[in-house]
Design an enzyme around this catalytic site. Structure first.
Site, short mmCIF file in Angstrom:
data_model
loop_
_atom_site.label_atom_id
_atom_site.label_comp_id
_atom_site.label_asym_id
_atom_site.label_seq_id
_atom_site.Cartn_x
_atom_site.Cartn_y
_atom_site.Cartn_z
N HIS A 160 -9.14 -14.82 22.85
CA HIS A 160 -10.01 -15.35 21.77
C HIS A 160 -10.39 -16.81 21.95
O HIS A 160 -11.20 -17.33 21.19
CB HIS A 160 -9.37 -15.14 20.40
CG HIS A 160 -10.35 -14.77 19.34
ND1 HIS A 160 -11.69 -15.11 19.41
CD2 HIS A 160 -10.20 -14.08 18.17
CE1 HIS A 160 -12.32 -14.65 18.34
NE2 HIS A 160 -11.44 -14.03 17.57
N ASP A 174 -15.52 -14.00 21.99
CA ASP A 174 -15.57 -13.71 20.56
C ASP A 174 -15.74 -12.21 20.33
O ASP A 174 -16.07 -11.45 21.24
CB ASP A 174 -16.67 -14.51 19.87
CG ASP A 174 -18.02 -14.28 20.49
OD1 ASP A 174 -18.82 -15.24 20.56
OD2 ASP A 174 -18.30 -13.14 20.94
N ASP A 198 2.03 3.21 37.12
CA ASP A 198 3.44 3.35 36.78
C ASP A 198 4.16 3.95 37.98
O ASP A 198 3.88 5.08 38.36
CB ASP A 198 3.56 4.26 35.56
CG ASP A 198 5.01 4.56 35.23
OD1 ASP A 198 5.34 5.73 35.02
OD2 ASP A 198 5.81 3.60 35.19
#
Lengths: 373, 476
Positions: B446, B450, B343
């Protein structure tokens, strides 16, 4: 003890500054000599702003003394890319500030003292102020060959510049400030005030380079403190006040209400870079890639520090035209800043086909473009 | 005669502001005609040529460097009009009048001459006019407390509307808070002040003064239809908020983020979270920190997290892979270039440590130091920012426990680390002890990863960190 007295002085000052009516009628209304306890260039410039906007100078004048840790200060209407080596400054952590007065670019470090003379607009008189400084220097060291030129510089031995001047005039108040080289690092000064950026076309006020010399080199027994005191002494004499320097803290919001906002504005990108007058960049670089050398032409128009128009001319099919036009589209409207260019380019690379060669080429183009900023 | 005066004015050059007062007095005499004149033309004030005043030091010419206004803008007295430069002096030119800018006589970078016109300002006729009733125009020097306020240390004459209200209601201007430029007192301020005193919103006085709406004011006191008398019944004041929405284009860092996250949307994310007991790691770091310091490197927890992740990726290389655009092929990347979200002042950047699989924890720490200092100085190059294959985000340094991080394409997994908290836990003997607990939140693509794979990778990573000695066995 020192701290207590300076706090007391700060309090006195706040009384005078916050309630000008009271200050008017009080017996302590006479000219003032104040000195900043901070070495932060933005805070000190903010003090100048504050005095310019809030102090009633009808019956008094103010001398403000300040020093800064390493910083390059450009004039109100100048172009930082034209005036200094921003790349080197980023590496060395040297700050860049834009002041509100006109004039050229200077390098400040703790070996340089800054003097600001505040008066009403009617009493604005730069020659008088500089003559005061010369008188003070001669009183301290009579053998010093110092004189004021008609360009409002102070020359040592008739050839070396030891002080430069700038001024700001508002509706009712005005200030004239100048530098004084006591013991500044001349090596850093000359390397940082040399711009490596080519192909810039701009109407911004250019600086006039000059040979400089430190007073310390002329007489090693001189310190900045001695010079500061001598000038304060001369000012006190000429304004018939006590030789008393009031210390102020530019971070004190109670003594100087609204000062922190001024500091923030002076630090903002929009002020430092965004106030650069419109300019254009036209560069041609030769990129060495594998066994060949390629010619790339980049043209950009920069307004308010942002890329308004961008044109990149690459050898045909060296980069997929879609990627090239996406890059140009991303750059348009963003800051003329290496950090933004890098971020935008690397983002583009995330979403395009993951090809080593493509990435290498794009990175190479970006690295070259960053050299312009 | 009044009309004749107006016509002749536009051709005469005036710089003295007292002209406006003179006009006032004449308007009083011819107020009837004045009103007729006003209603027949919408904005027919006269054009005054505002000349560039003396700069001092005998200067006769300056360069116009910046315009603060453009043609058609409204200005108030003392508003900044432009910035001119002359011989190292920068001068701010302020307006002498209230009105509308009708013409700019110079372009940027042109030379302007002292004594010659700088801008043409259309002075709003109605503003200078007192209401048609016989109100004696008070000479500026009397009743100062009702007519003058202090601005920047100068006694300044308030606008006619403000003066009238102050005198009618016996208000001292020094007691009124001004909300105009430089704390100038506006008509609204007097009305607000009065409302505070009486608890009521007072209508504008019965004198029919046409005040054009001020361009910057958002607050309009509610004016009841019957202007003949003041309403004595206390009315609840409407809540006024004078803030304005601000729209600006998205550029730079924000633009980059929009692009990245829009691309990330296409990835079906699933999350998996766990908690890690870092008690042993905390102790180990305490021991190693001074040693790293002697070598000039600041050792945080990140190098351990990064190295453990790399060890895990050796066993589960699919997490260090990339899916092509058509989802036809998956590329298993050989290098573990682990990105670390940073950041900075300008926004989020993600530089990566290259080839963690062949780096020692110390080398990773040293590289992190380098990236951090470049990052905070805004000096990271494209090489450091591209080529990442897996990312860790230590949001815990700011705060938080669990998170839902977004995968950075073209990667397929990312981990967000929460803050380390001291919490009570049970050990194997069933005793409560003080544990240093940190939460981790993984997100993965996905389409090719898995849940079981993610869980096993996380368990392995967790075991390395909970028992740092076990890392020694597998360190390369």
């Amino acid at each position: 003890m020192v701290l207590q007295s300076s706090l007391k002085n700060c309090f006195q000052l706040s009384c005078i500054l916050r309630t000008p009516k009271a200050g008017f009628r009080s017996t302590t209304s006479g000219s003032l000599i104040i000195q900043s306890i901070s070495n932060d260039v933005y805070q000190n410039l903010a003090v100048e702003d504050w005095i310019h906007d809030h102090m009633n100078l009808e019956n008094r004048q103010v001398l403000f003394l300040w020093r800064n840790s390493p910083a390059v200060v450009i004039g109100r209407h100048q172009n930082p890319w034209q005036e200094c080596n921003l790349r080197l400054m980023r590496q060395k952590n040297i700050k860049l500030a834009r002041r509100r007065s006109g004039g050229g670019t200077v390098y400040h470090d703790l070996g340089n003292i800054n003097l600001t003379f505040f008066t009403t607009r009617k009493k604005y008189e730069r020659m008088e102020n500089l003559k005061l400084v010369v008188k003070a220097l001669k009183a301290l060291r009579p053998q010093l060959d110092v004189q004021v030129t008609d360009r409002y510089d102070i020359l040592l031995d008739r050839q070396y510049k030891i002080s430069g001047t700038a001024a700001k005039l508002g509706r009712t108040t005005a200030y004239h400030h100048c530098t004084l080289l006591c013991n500044t690092d001349k090596f850093v000064l000359s390397s940082v005030l040399k711009s490596p950026y080519k192909g810039l076309k701009s109407n911004a006020t250019p600086s006039v380079p000059a040979s400089v010399k430190n007073l310390f080199e002329e007489d090693p027994s001189l310190t900045w403190k001695m010079l500061l005191d001598a000038i304060a002494e001369e000012y006190a004499t000429q304004h018939q006040i006590d030789h008393h320097i009031t210390l102020i803290n530019p971070a004190d919001e109670t003594a100087l209400p609204g000062i922190n906002n001024k500091t923030k504005e002076l630090q903002s990108w929009e002020w430092v870079y965004g106030k650069t007058p419109k300019f254009s960049v036209s560069a041609c670089f030769h990129m060495a890639h594998k066994d060949s050398v390629l010619d790339v032409k980049v043209d950009m128009d920069v307004k308010h520090g942002r890329i308004e128009v961008c044109n990149i001319d690459l050898p045909e099919q060296w980069l997929p035209p879609a990627l090239c036009s996406e890059l140009v589209k991303s750059l348009t409207g963003s800051k003329f800043c290496p950090n933004e260019t890098t971020t935008l380019a690397t983002t583009l690379l995330r979403v395009c086909p993951q090809d080593h060669e493509l990435h290498r080429r794009c990175n190479l183009l970006c690295e070259n473009m960053m050299m312009l900023m | 005669v009044c009309i004749h005066r107006i016509r002749s004015c536009s051709s005469i050059r005036f710089i003295k502001s007292k002209y406006v007062c003179v006009f006032d007095k004449s308007a009083l005499k011819f107020s009837h005609q004045q009103r007729l004149f006003r209603t027949s033309a919408v904005s027919c004030g006269q054009i005054v040529q505002f000349k560039l005043s003396d700069i001092g030091e005998g200067i006769t010419e300056v360069t116009v460097k910046e315009w603060y206004i453009k043609e058609g803008d409204s200005v108030s007295q003392f508003d900044s009009i432009c910035e001119v430069q002359s011989d190292k002096a920068s001068v701010t030119i302020t307006s002498r009048y209230d009105g509308i800018i009708r013409k700019l006589h110079y372009n940027l970078d042109e030379i302007a001459y002292v004594g010659k016109p700088l801008v043409d300002i259309e002075i709003d006729a109605s503003k200078g006019v007192a209401p048609e009733e016989d109100v004696v125009e008070t000479p500026p020097m009397s009743h100062e407390e009702h007519t003058h306020q202090e601005i920047k240390g100068h006694k300044t004459l308030a606008t006619p509307a403000v003066r009238r209200l102050a005198m009618e209601n016996n208000i001292k201007l020094s007691e009124v808070v001004g909300t105009g430029k430089d704390n100038r007192i506006l008509k609204e301020d007097i009305l607000n002040y009065l409302a505070k005193q009486t608890g009521a919103i007072l209508p504008p006085s019965p004198k029919a003064e046409i005040i054009p709406p001020l361009p910057k004011s958002e607050t309009v006191p509610a004016a009841p239809k019957d202007k003949a008398r003041k309403i004595p019944v206390p009315v609840s004041r409407p809540i006024v908020f004078s803030g304005k929405d601000k729209t600006e284009p998205i550029t730079g860092f924000h633009k980059a983020m929009v692009k990245t996250m829009s691309a990330a949307l296409k990835i079906p994310h699933f999350g998996y979270c766990d908690e890690i007991d870092l008690t042993q790691l905390v102790q180990l770091r305490e021991e190693l920190k001074p040693l790293a310091q002697t070598r000039g490197v600041n050792l945080s927890f990140m190098p351990f997290f990064i190295k453990a992740a790399s060890l895990g990726l050796l066993q589960y290389p699919i997490l260090n892979a990339s899916l092509d655009e058509s989802c036809q092929n998956v590329t298993y990347k050989a290098s573990h270039n682990i990105g670390v979200a940073m950041d900075t002042e300008q926004g989020l950047i993600v530089p990566n440590v290259k080839n963690v699989q062949v780096c020692s924890v110390f080398e990773i720490a040293s590289e992190l130091n380098r990236l951090q200092s470049l990052g905070s100085a805004g000096q990271l190059g494209t090489n450091d920012l591209t080529g990442g294959t897996f990312t860790l985000s230590n949001i815990g340094t700011i705060g938080g426990t669990y998170a839902k991080p977004v995968i950075l394409p073209p990667e397929v997994a990312i981990g967000a680390l929460g803050k380390i908290q001291v919490l009570p836990r049970f050990n194997r003997k069933g005793e409560v002890f003080k544990a240093q607990i940190m939460n981790v939140s993984w997100s993965a693509d996905h389409r090719i990863i898995d849940g079981a794979t993610m869980a096993r990778f996380s368990n392995l990573w967790k075991s390395y960190l909970e028992n740092p000695a076990s890392m020694l066995l597998d360190l390369k």
